[in-house]
Design a protein around this motif. Structure first.
Motif, short mmCIF file in Angstrom:
data_model
loop_
_atom_site.label_atom_id
_atom_site.label_comp_id
_atom_site.label_asym_id
_atom_site.label_seq_id
_atom_site.Cartn_x
_atom_site.Cartn_y
_atom_site.Cartn_z
N LEU A 230 0.83 -1.20 0.00
CA LEU A 230 0.00 0.00 0.00
C LEU A 230 0.87 1.25 0.00
O LEU A 230 1.86 1.32 0.75
CB LEU A 230 -0.91 0.01 1.23
CG LEU A 230 -1.80 1.23 1.43
CD1 LEU A 230 -2.80 1.38 0.29
CD2 LEU A 230 -2.52 1.13 2.78
N THR A 231 0.51 2.20 -0.82
CA THR A 231 1.23 3.47 -0.86
C THR A 231 0.28 4.64 -0.70
O THR A 231 -0.84 4.60 -1.22
CB THR A 231 2.00 3.63 -2.18
OG1 THR A 231 2.72 4.88 -2.17
CG2 THR A 231 1.07 3.60 -3.39
N PRO A 232 0.69 5.68 0.02
CA PRO A 232 -0.04 6.94 -0.06
C PRO A 232 0.36 7.65 -1.35
O PRO A 232 1.24 7.19 -2.08
CB PRO A 232 0.46 7.70 1.17
CG PRO A 232 1.85 7.19 1.39
CD PRO A 232 1.83 5.75 0.94
N GLY A 233 -0.29 8.77 -1.62
CA GLY A 233 0.14 9.61 -2.73
C GLY A 233 1.24 10.56 -2.24
O GLY A 233 2.08 10.18 -1.43
N PHE A 234 1.21 11.78 -2.70
CA PHE A 234 2.17 12.80 -2.26
C PHE A 234 1.76 13.16 -0.84
O PHE A 234 0.81 13.90 -0.60
CB PHE A 234 2.08 14.01 -3.19
CG PHE A 234 3.29 14.91 -3.17
CD1 PHE A 234 4.10 15.01 -2.06
CD2 PHE A 234 3.60 15.68 -4.28
CE1 PHE A 234 5.20 15.85 -2.04
CE2 PHE A 234 4.70 16.51 -4.28
CZ PHE A 234 5.50 16.60 -3.16
N LEU A 235 2.48 12.63 0.13
CA LEU A 235 2.03 12.64 1.52
C LEU A 235 2.46 13.90 2.26
O LEU A 235 3.64 14.26 2.27
CB LEU A 235 2.59 11.41 2.25
CG LEU A 235 2.09 11.21 3.68
CD1 LEU A 235 0.61 10.83 3.69
CD2 LEU A 235 2.91 10.12 4.38
N ARG A 236 1.49 14.54 2.91
CA ARG A 236 1.79 15.69 3.75
C ARG A 236 2.16 15.21 5.15
O ARG A 236 1.46 15.48 6.14
CB ARG A 236 0.60 16.65 3.80
CG ARG A 236 0.24 17.26 2.47
CD ARG A 236 -0.65 18.49 2.60
NE ARG A 236 -1.88 18.26 3.34
CZ ARG A 236 -3.03 17.89 2.79
NH1 ARG A 236 -3.11 17.67 1.48
NH2 ARG A 236 -4.10 17.74 3.53
N SER A 237 3.25 14.49 5.24
CA SER A 237 3.74 14.05 6.54
C SER A 237 4.32 15.23 7.30
O SER A 237 4.54 16.32 6.74
CB SER A 237 4.84 13.00 6.35
OG SER A 237 5.97 13.58 5.72
N GLU A 238 4.57 15.05 8.59
CA GLU A 238 5.18 16.11 9.38
C GLU A 238 6.51 16.53 8.77
O GLU A 238 6.83 17.73 8.71
CB GLU A 238 5.39 15.63 10.83
CG GLU A 238 4.12 15.25 11.56
CD GLU A 238 3.80 13.77 11.48
OE1 GLU A 238 3.08 13.27 12.36
OE2 GLU A 238 4.26 13.10 10.52
#
Length: 332
Positions: A230-238
């Motif tokens: 599973l992958t997120p897209g362009f992730l707004r991680s911290e």
């Protein structure tokens, strides 16, 4: 509160009550968000990582600790229980976070972790292999013979060895009951990763989970288990928000610097994807496949925290690589 913890409730309370989950690599980002969402759904969630309130890992982000993640999981579970009681649904068990500092490169520590889960719960229903921490090691646009070899090999250890070690010890507990779920977290789908990632060691590291999930799907079949990547897209991680000098509230300010950030998604989207998989009695239809948060958002009809449904794969395939005349807003 971090963006990972700020995931609104959008599905029935307590559908994972009585389930036990392990989110390996839950200190921050997608790992933290998935743990919190599983707790919100009623699961008892063991969360692991190397950064604690007394020790900082090589990633060097001291304010994000495994203790805080466990507290956020428990808080989400308690909030969901209160909402359920208020709505006449009665109290539900679960929704508790248990933090266990663990280096998933140390087999003895991982074995002790699984023995503890077995001793305390006697079962494991969901395993999320989300260990990474190698972003600082990536050298994009650098030939293999020019990159720092130690950094490249360290990526393999952080992104591949940790997953293999964890599954080796966790799967005997998971297969005791039919229907277990293994989620191999990565960056990019098998289809999108056909394009070279401009760093050989990073490319190999992020393609390996697809094959791990594919292989585990075969090995878990007789036990009724499901394994997916599973992958997120362009992730707004911290870490990504810090990179652009923005917050979850002001993230669109970064689009001026990086136009493709307009398609970015919060950690809530991939967290809801894992929750949907874990709660789906028919999830075996996905086994062995490479999935994305956007794909599962469409399949299970959930949205990101802001109510949008970003299709990062579609945007990059059609617009960035395909040259289609469209904007990111057309894919939200």
């Amino acid at each position: 509160m971090t963006a990972a913890a700020d995931v609104t409730e959008r599905s029935p309370q307590g559908e994972l009550a009585g389930r036990v989950a392990l989110v390996a690599g839950a200190t921050r980002g997608a790992g933290r968000a998935m743990a919190v969402e599983l707790g919100r759904a009623g699961a008892l969630v063991y969360v692991t990582g190397r950064t604690t309130r007394g020790r900082v890992s090589e990633v060097g982000r001291p304010t994000e600790t495994i203790e805080e993640t466990a507290e956020l999981v428990t808080a989400a579970g308690e909030a969901a229980r209160r909402a359920s009681v208020k709505g006449g649904g009665g109290r539900r068990a679960g929704g508790i976070g248990i933090g266990v500092p663990t280096d998933h490169l140390d087999p003895a520590q991982v074995r002790a972790l699984i023995e503890r889960i077995d001793r305390e719960q006697g079962r494991l229903d969901v395993l999320v292999n989300s260990v990474w921490g190698g972003d600082r090691l990536i050298e994009f646009d650098t030939r293999l013979w020019d990159l720092d070899l130690d950094n490249g090999l360290r990526m393999f250890r952080l992104g591949i060895d940790t997953h293999i070690i964890t599954s080796h010890y966790a799967l005997p507990l998971l297969i005791r009951r039919p229907g277990g779920l293994v989620v191999e977290m990565t960056d990019g789908t098998a289809a999108s990763n056909r394009r070279y990632r401009d760093s050989l060691c990073f490319d190999l590291t992020k393609n390996a989970p697809h094959r791990i999930a594919f292989g585990l799907a075969a090995e878990l079949k007789e036990y009724g288990g499901t394994a997916v990547s599973l992958t997120p897209g362009f992730l707004r991680s911290e870490e990504m928000l810090d990179h652009f000098g923005v917050t979850e509230e002001t993230w669109r300010d970064a689009v001026a610097e990086e136009p493709h950030f307009a398609i970015a998604e919060s950690p809530a989207l991939v967290a809801r994807a894992v929750r949907a998989l874990a709660a789906d009695p028919d999830r075996r239809r996905w086994t062995g496949q490479s999935l994305s948060s956007g794909q599962l958002a469409r399949a299970y009809d959930f949205t990101d925290a802001d109510g949008s449904r970003p299709d990062c794969d579609g945007y990059f395939e059609d617009v960035v690589f395909g040259g289609k005349d469209a904007t990111a807003e057309d894919y939200r």
